[in-house]
Design a protein around this motif. Structure first.
Motif, PDB file in Angstrom:
ATOM      1  N   TYR A 283       0.856  -1.194   0.000  1.00 32.34           N
ATOM      2  CA  TYR A 283       0.000   0.000   0.000  1.00 32.34           C
ATOM      3  C   TYR A 283       0.883   1.231   0.000  1.00 32.34           C
ATOM      4  O   TYR A 283       2.073   1.160   0.280  1.00 32.34           O
ATOM      5  CB  TYR A 283      -0.929  -0.001   1.240  1.00 32.34           C
ATOM      6  CG  TYR A 283      -0.240   0.456   2.506  1.00 32.34           C
ATOM      7  CD1 TYR A 283       0.546  -0.451   3.248  1.00 32.34           C
ATOM      8  CD2 TYR A 283      -0.324   1.803   2.950  1.00 32.34           C
ATOM      9  CE1 TYR A 283       1.219  -0.015   4.379  1.00 32.34           C
ATOM     10  CE2 TYR A 283       0.335   2.215   4.081  1.00 32.34           C
ATOM     11  CZ  TYR A 283       1.119   1.313   4.796  1.00 32.34           C
ATOM     12  OH  TYR A 283       1.776   1.744   5.889  1.00 32.34           O
ATOM     13  N   ALA A 284       0.286   2.338  -0.337  1.00 30.47           N
ATOM     14  CA  ALA A 284       0.996   3.626  -0.251  1.00 30.47           C
ATOM     15  C   ALA A 284      -0.040   4.717  -0.038  1.00 30.47           C
ATOM     16  O   ALA A 284      -1.125   4.652  -0.619  1.00 30.47           O
ATOM     17  CB  ALA A 284       1.767   3.867  -1.550  1.00 30.47           C
TER      18      ALA A 284
ATOM     19  N   VAL B 228      -3.677   0.599  -3.040  1.00 27.28           N
ATOM     20  CA  VAL B 228      -3.473  -0.746  -2.490  1.00 27.28           C
ATOM     21  C   VAL B 228      -3.239  -1.676  -3.672  1.00 27.28           C
ATOM     22  O   VAL B 228      -3.952  -1.625  -4.669  1.00 27.28           O
ATOM     23  CB  VAL B 228      -4.684  -1.216  -1.674  1.00 27.28           C
ATOM     24  CG1 VAL B 228      -4.467  -2.630  -1.171  1.00 27.28           C
ATOM     25  CG2 VAL B 228      -4.924  -0.279  -0.519  1.00 27.28           C
ATOM     26  N   ALA B 229      -2.174  -2.487  -3.567  1.00 23.26           N
ATOM     27  CA  ALA B 229      -1.862  -3.425  -4.651  1.00 23.26           C
ATOM     28  C   ALA B 229      -1.756  -4.825  -4.086  1.00 23.26           C
ATOM     29  O   ALA B 229      -1.465  -5.014  -2.912  1.00 23.26           O
ATOM     30  CB  ALA B 229      -0.562  -3.028  -5.326  1.00 23.26           C
TER      31      ALA B 229
ATOM     32  N   GLY C 136       3.957   3.821   3.635  1.00 22.29           N
ATOM     33  CA  GLY C 136       3.837   2.684   2.708  1.00 22.29           C
ATOM     34  C   GLY C 136       5.033   2.531   1.800  1.00 22.29           C
ATOM     35  O   GLY C 136       6.114   3.059   2.067  1.00 22.29           O
ATOM     36  N   TYR C 137       4.836   1.793   0.734  1.00 23.36           N
ATOM     37  CA  TYR C 137       5.940   1.436  -0.174  1.00 23.36           C
ATOM     38  C   TYR C 137       6.165   2.528  -1.187  1.00 23.36           C
ATOM     39  O   TYR C 137       5.273   2.921  -1.923  1.00 23.36           O
ATOM     40  CB  TYR C 137       5.612   0.139  -0.900  1.00 23.36           C
ATOM     41  CG  TYR C 137       5.535  -1.052   0.028  1.00 23.36           C
ATOM     42  CD1 TYR C 137       6.643  -1.896   0.156  1.00 23.36           C
ATOM     43  CD2 TYR C 137       4.379  -1.327   0.767  1.00 23.36           C
ATOM     44  CE1 TYR C 137       6.577  -2.985   1.008  1.00 23.36           C
ATOM     45  CE2 TYR C 137       4.327  -2.416   1.617  1.00 23.36           C
ATOM     46  CZ  TYR C 137       5.425  -3.244   1.726  1.00 23.36           C
ATOM     47  OH  TYR C 137       5.374  -4.314   2.557  1.00 23.36           O
ATOM     48  N   GLU C 138       7.439   2.971  -1.185  1.00 26.84           N
ATOM     49  CA  GLU C 138       7.809   4.061  -2.082  1.00 26.84           C
ATOM     50  C   GLU C 138       7.732   3.624  -3.547  1.00 26.84           C
ATOM     51  O   GLU C 138       7.385   4.389  -4.432  1.00 26.84           O
ATOM     52  CB  GLU C 138       9.257   4.451  -1.747  1.00 26.84           C
ATOM     53  CG  GLU C 138       9.587   5.868  -2.046  1.00 26.84           C
ATOM     54  CD  GLU C 138      11.000   6.184  -1.528  1.00 26.84           C
ATOM     55  OE1 GLU C 138      11.532   7.193  -1.932  1.00 26.84           O
ATOM     56  OE2 GLU C 138      11.531   5.360  -0.726  1.00 26.84           O
ATOM     57  N   SER C 139       8.120   2.323  -3.740  1.00 25.11           N
ATOM     58  CA  SER C 139       8.255   1.874  -5.136  1.00 25.11           C
ATOM     59  C   SER C 139       6.929   1.512  -5.792  1.00 25.11           C
ATOM     60  O   SER C 139       6.893   1.114  -6.936  1.00 25.11           O
ATOM     61  CB  SER C 139       9.193   0.663  -5.190  1.00 25.11           C
ATOM     62  OG  SER C 139       8.773  -0.291  -4.223  1.00 25.11           O
TER      63      SER C 139
END
Ligand SMILES: Nc1ncnc2c1ncn2[C@@H]1O[C@H](COP(=O)(O)OP(=O)(O)OP(=O)(O)O)[C@@H](O)[C@H]1O
Ligand SMILES: [Mg+2]
Length: 455
Positions: free
Chosen positions: A90-91, A150-151, A101-104
């Motif tokens: 998530y980010a 959200v992935a 969350g995740y920067e990438s």
């Protein structure tokens, strides 16, 4: 004479290939369509869960003292659990800057308040599906945009898809095999009437010109009716020519007989030797002509009767004895003994007129080509097949011609000086063959001809 057809390809193969090829095409198409439909449905399922997750996180975002705070609801990630332990990323961005969350994680530009956006992408080497949505938070002196993404990796989806694919593939193969069965069944039912027609036509004798009566499918109707018309025309023209020959021979014979009797009476009265010779030549020529006419007439009759063979139960011995009685006066003129050797009875199913005619020609030959004071032995036996042997003590057949003497109008080199038209053996052979038998010519080792007429 057998004509071969110009064959190109096979209807059966063409039909079977088309049907099986069509079934294979449809099976593959079905596989592709069902699979892509299933993929679409599965994707929609995952998208809806991601959407629910994104919305619940976004709903939990609040602005407190000018700072964005997100209190992750438990359900936001719990609903994303899958059997395959898919990873979830998530980010949260505030005005484009990563908050948590995740920067990438790929950032999807989203308009606040607009619907949730879905994209597919890559994350740490795995294929992911991402949902993202934005919302505007408004504080006392702040207005800021929060974006939640959200992935989730797509392992579970892939597993489901593979399972669906393999099931659809099994169904496809099953459907295809079933189609092959149906195709071969359809092919043989379609071809069967054609095969039946072919069979019924090839089975009939070369002289059977009766129309094809069996019912055929509509498409074959024109073919069969032209075949029937063709055979009817052929049959009419054959019987017309037979009638014509018979009629012609008959009309020639009667006046010839009159002329002959006139010539004979005149011969008695004429005395000059050269005139007598001329008259004798005339009588001989008349005899030749009327023999030819008689044999032609018989041959035409034989051809007609062998075409429409009507068998009846007969005793071959009785026929031969009858014939011998009728020919004895002629035999006596040459002092020839006619001897019959036979079993008590030899039963056959045959056309009596044809048999009489054929046997008369054989005995006639023996009488004609035998020397005076000789013997002719006629043997009638029932085995190995019903047969009549005519043996004489004459010169026998010319060895170099023996295989061809049954040809129409062919006379042997030994026949010069005797009256004949070269049709006797032809008639005998036609009759034997019409009854499924043979005529064979041999020379006896002790001299003389031996003709075997077997049925
Ligand atoms: N018994 C026989 N002995 C010797 N030669 C024979 C005998 N029978 C037939 N042939 C030969 O076979 C030839 C063909 O015989 P076939 O009976 O067909 O005709 P043909 O006797 O000449 O004439 P026809 O039609 O009047 O009988 C004869 O010309 C003769 O050369
Ligand atoms: Mg003859």
């Amino acid at each position: 004479m057998r004509e071969t057809a110009n064959v190109s390809g096979s209807l059966r193969a063409r039909l079977a290939l088309t049907l099986i090829g069509g079934a294979a095409g449809i099976s593959i198409l079905m596989f592709v369509v069902v699979r892509s439909y299933a993929a679409q449905i599965a994707q929609q399922g995952q998208d809806r869960i991601l959407e629910a997750s994104v919305t619940s996180i976004l709903d939990a975002a609040i602005l407190r003292d000018g700072v964005v705070e997100v209190d992750f609801p438990y359900a936001a990630f719990a609903i994303l659990g899958t059997e395959e332990d898919d990873r979830v990323f998530y980010a949260i961005h505030q005005d484009g800057a990563l908050l948590s969350g995740y920067e990438s994680l790929p950032v999807v530009p989203a308009r606040a308040g607009a619907e949730v956006t879905h994209v597919s992408g890559e994350m740490r080497g795995a294929s992911i599906r991402l949902a993202s949505a934005s919302r505007i938070l408004v504080g006392a002196d702040l207005r800021t945009q929060v974006t939640v993404s959200v992935a989730q990796t797509r392992d579970a989806l892939q597993v489901t898809l593979n399972r669906i694919s393999s099931n659809v593939a099994y169904y496809g193969v099953g459907f295809f095999l079933l189609s092959v069965l149906v195709a071969s069944w359809a092919t043989s039912t379609t071809i069967r009437p054609l095969e039946r027609l072919t069979h019924s036509i090839t089975r009939r004798g070369p002289k059977d010109l009766t129309p094809v009566a069996q019912p055929v499918p509509q498409e074959m109707g024109p073919l069969v009716s032209s075949l029937n018309n063709f055979m009817a025309r052929l049959s009419t023209s054959l019987s017309q020519s037979e009638d014509f020959i018979a009629e012609a021979a008959h009309r020639v014979r009667t006046p010839l007989a009159t002329v002959r009797s006139h010539a004979e009476t005149t011969l008695q009265r004429v005395e000059r030797e050269d005139n007598r010779q001329a008259l004798r030549a005339m009588v001989r020529a008349i005899d030749e002509s009327s023999r030819a006419a008689g044999q032609l007439l018989d041959h035409a009759m034989i051809t007609f009767r062998t075409d429409h063979l009507e068998r009846e139960a007969l005793d071959l011995v009785a026929i031969v004895q009858d014939l011998v009685i009728r020919l004895t006066p002629i035999a006596e003129m040459k002092d020839i003994a006619l001897t019959v050797v036979s079993d008590a009875e030899v039963n056959v199913a045959a056309d009596s007129i044809l048999l009489q005619n054929a046997l008369r020609n054989l005995v006639d030959n023996a009488l004609k080509y035998s020397p005076v004071e000789s013997e002719i032995v006629i043997t009638v036996s029932a085995s190995p097949s019903p047969r009549v042997l005519v043996e004489d003590e004459g010169p026998g057949f010319p060895p170099d011609q023996i295989n061809n003497l049954a040809t129409r109008f062919l006379r042997g080199t030994n026949a010069t000086g005797t009256i004949g038209s070269g049709l006797g053996l032809t008639i005998a052979q036609d009759v034997a063959q019409a009854h499924g038998g043979t005529l064979s010519l041999e020379n006896r080792p002790e001299g003389g001809a031996c003709v075997t007429f077997s049925l």
